[in-house]
Design a protein around this motif. Sequence first.
Motif, PDB file in Angstrom:
ATOM      1  N   SER A   4       0.832  -1.190   0.000  1.00 32.40           N
ATOM      2  CA  SER A   4       0.000   0.000   0.000  1.00 32.40           C
ATOM      3  C   SER A   4       0.873   1.249   0.000  1.00 32.40           C
ATOM      4  CB  SER A   4      -0.906   0.008   1.233  1.00 32.40           C
ATOM      5  OG  SER A   4      -0.137   0.162   2.384  1.00 32.40           O
ATOM      6  N   PHE A   6       1.134   5.319   1.354  1.00 30.93           N
ATOM      7  CA  PHE A   6       0.606   6.242   2.344  1.00 30.93           C
ATOM      8  C   PHE A   6       0.114   7.524   1.673  1.00 30.93           C
ATOM      9  CE2 PHE A   6       3.601   4.016   5.273  1.00 30.93           C
ATOM     10  CZ  PHE A   6       2.610   3.524   6.098  1.00 30.93           C
ATOM     11  N   SER A  10      -0.173  11.310   5.930  1.00 34.33           N
ATOM     12  CA  SER A  10       0.460  10.327   6.816  1.00 34.33           C
ATOM     13  C   SER A  10       1.958  10.303   6.628  1.00 34.33           C
ATOM     14  CB  SER A  10      -0.135   8.932   6.588  1.00 34.33           C
ATOM     15  OG  SER A  10       0.124   8.479   5.289  1.00 34.33           O
ATOM     16  N   PHE A  47       2.643  -3.369  15.127  1.00 32.87           N
ATOM     17  CA  PHE A  47       1.930  -2.774  13.992  1.00 32.87           C
ATOM     18  C   PHE A  47       0.867  -3.728  13.438  1.00 32.87           C
ATOM     19  CE2 PHE A  47       6.218  -0.717  13.847  1.00 32.87           C
ATOM     20  CZ  PHE A  47       5.809   0.534  14.269  1.00 32.87           C
ATOM     21  N   GLU A  49      -2.284  -3.642  13.333  1.00 34.58           N
ATOM     22  CA  GLU A  49      -3.408  -3.071  12.588  1.00 34.58           C
ATOM     23  C   GLU A  49      -3.007  -2.651  11.177  1.00 34.58           C
ATOM     24  OE1 GLU A  49      -6.487  -2.989  13.612  1.00 34.58           O
ATOM     25  OE2 GLU A  49      -6.107  -3.673  15.667  1.00 34.58           O
ATOM     26  N   PHE A  50      -1.732  -2.813  10.850  1.00 36.49           N
ATOM     27  CA  PHE A  50      -1.202  -2.400   9.548  1.00 36.49           C
ATOM     28  C   PHE A  50      -0.578  -3.631   8.895  1.00 36.49           C
ATOM     29  CE2 PHE A  50      -1.334   1.143  12.408  1.00 36.49           C
ATOM     30  CZ  PHE A  50      -1.851   2.180  11.652  1.00 36.49           C
ATOM     31  N   LYS A  51      -1.363  -4.335   8.123  1.00 39.21           N
ATOM     32  CA  LYS A  51      -0.962  -5.656   7.631  1.00 39.21           C
ATOM     33  C   LYS A  51      -0.117  -5.599   6.360  1.00 39.21           C
ATOM     34  CE  LYS A  51      -3.428  -8.124  10.657  1.00 39.21           C
ATOM     35  NZ  LYS A  51      -4.178  -7.136  11.409  1.00 39.21           N
ATOM     36  N   GLN A  52      -0.144  -4.478   5.647  1.00 39.07           N
ATOM     37  CA  GLN A  52       0.583  -4.412   4.384  1.00 39.07           C
ATOM     38  C   GLN A  52       2.090  -4.287   4.619  1.00 39.07           C
ATOM     39  OE1 GLN A  52      -0.779  -4.935   1.487  1.00 39.07           O
ATOM     40  NE2 GLN A  52      -2.792  -5.144   2.434  1.00 39.07           N
ATOM     41  N   GLN A  55       3.704  -0.811   4.578  1.00 41.08           N
ATOM     42  CA  GLN A  55       3.440  -0.003   5.758  1.00 41.08           C
ATOM     43  C   GLN A  55       4.460  -0.310   6.858  1.00 41.08           C
ATOM     44  OE1 GLN A  55      -0.688  -1.334   6.195  1.00 41.08           O
ATOM     45  NE2 GLN A  55      -1.350   0.778   5.962  1.00 41.08           N
ATOM     46  N   HIS A  74       2.447 -10.462   9.089  1.00 36.36           N
ATOM     47  CA  HIS A  74       3.338  -9.694   8.218  1.00 36.36           C
ATOM     48  C   HIS A  74       4.164 -10.595   7.298  1.00 36.36           C
ATOM     49  CE1 HIS A  74       2.837  -6.329  11.309  1.00 36.36           C
ATOM     50  NE2 HIS A  74       2.351  -5.870  10.176  1.00 36.36           N
ATOM     51  N   LYS A 259      -4.311   1.332  16.575  1.00 38.48           N
ATOM     52  CA  LYS A 259      -4.661   2.049  15.353  1.00 38.48           C
ATOM     53  C   LYS A 259      -3.805   3.287  15.128  1.00 38.48           C
ATOM     54  CE  LYS A 259      -9.419   0.360  15.216  1.00 38.48           C
ATOM     55  NZ  LYS A 259      -9.098  -0.587  14.122  1.00 38.48           N
TER      56      LYS A 259
END
Length: 283
Positions: A4, A6, A10, A47, A49-52, A55, A74, A259
């Motif tokens: 992904s 940003f 961000s 991290f 909540e941030f699976k990509q 990120q 991850h 988050k």
Amino acid sequence: MSHSTFTRRSALKGLGLAAAASATPRFLSAMALKPSPIRLGIASYTFREFKQPQQLVDFMHQLNLKNINLKDFHLPMGPLDEVKKNADWYRSQGLVITGGGTIYFQKDEDEDIKAKFDYAKAAGFPIIIGSPSHAALERVASFVKKYDIKLAIHNHGPEDKEWPSPQDILAKIGNLDKRVGFCVDVGHTMRAGKDVPETIKEVGSRLYCIHMKDLAEKDKKESQVAVGEGIMPVKQIFETLVKIKYPGCVDLEYEINGKDPMPGVTKSIATERKVLEEMGYSA
């Protein structure tokens, strides 16, 4: 592997946080700082909540950190060639994969254990941060020998019926291969009523990983705060790690504010760097 991007907002926020993380006061500016014997890192559960993957890499770059302990969201388990490819991608981005986990071994069955060790081998994990059931422990230890991959058993505090404290682990692994050792989670250790620096001395040469966090109250899991805001004896912990010549990483595992973790993570890493500087080390 899906990556992904940003938003501009961000990205700018991240740059600001990175600046804060690197703005550690130079208390010993008149002296040459020695290279730190303690390597700082991140447990990627931080991290969650941030699976990509992109990120995660961006967060690590913002923090100016490279050592990462990967959780399976991850680096998913799957076809072994894909596991290797995805692990190699993280390395191509400048990260050093210091281990993987926590990986749970609930079944005392060769097939289940072998699949997880094959995953670790494909990923190139030197250490599995693991939680085997008591029933599976000896079988898991046999795979440690076969694969020559260390197992660092993670304690999870009073709620954990298998491994509340490092001392509970020590009571079970004394006669096992020395590559079966400890991931001491300092927060869970404190909540189990143990003195953290003394515990580190007790486990000694079989300490393969540290998960760092801080608590405002010693017996309350919900009281977690950024490192430096609570009662965790960070400097004593670091001094003890230097004394025992600990070769591994101190991985921040930040379990609150999932988050929006970066403000607390940034403050935690800055605190760790400040403590190391006060000890005379660059970080």
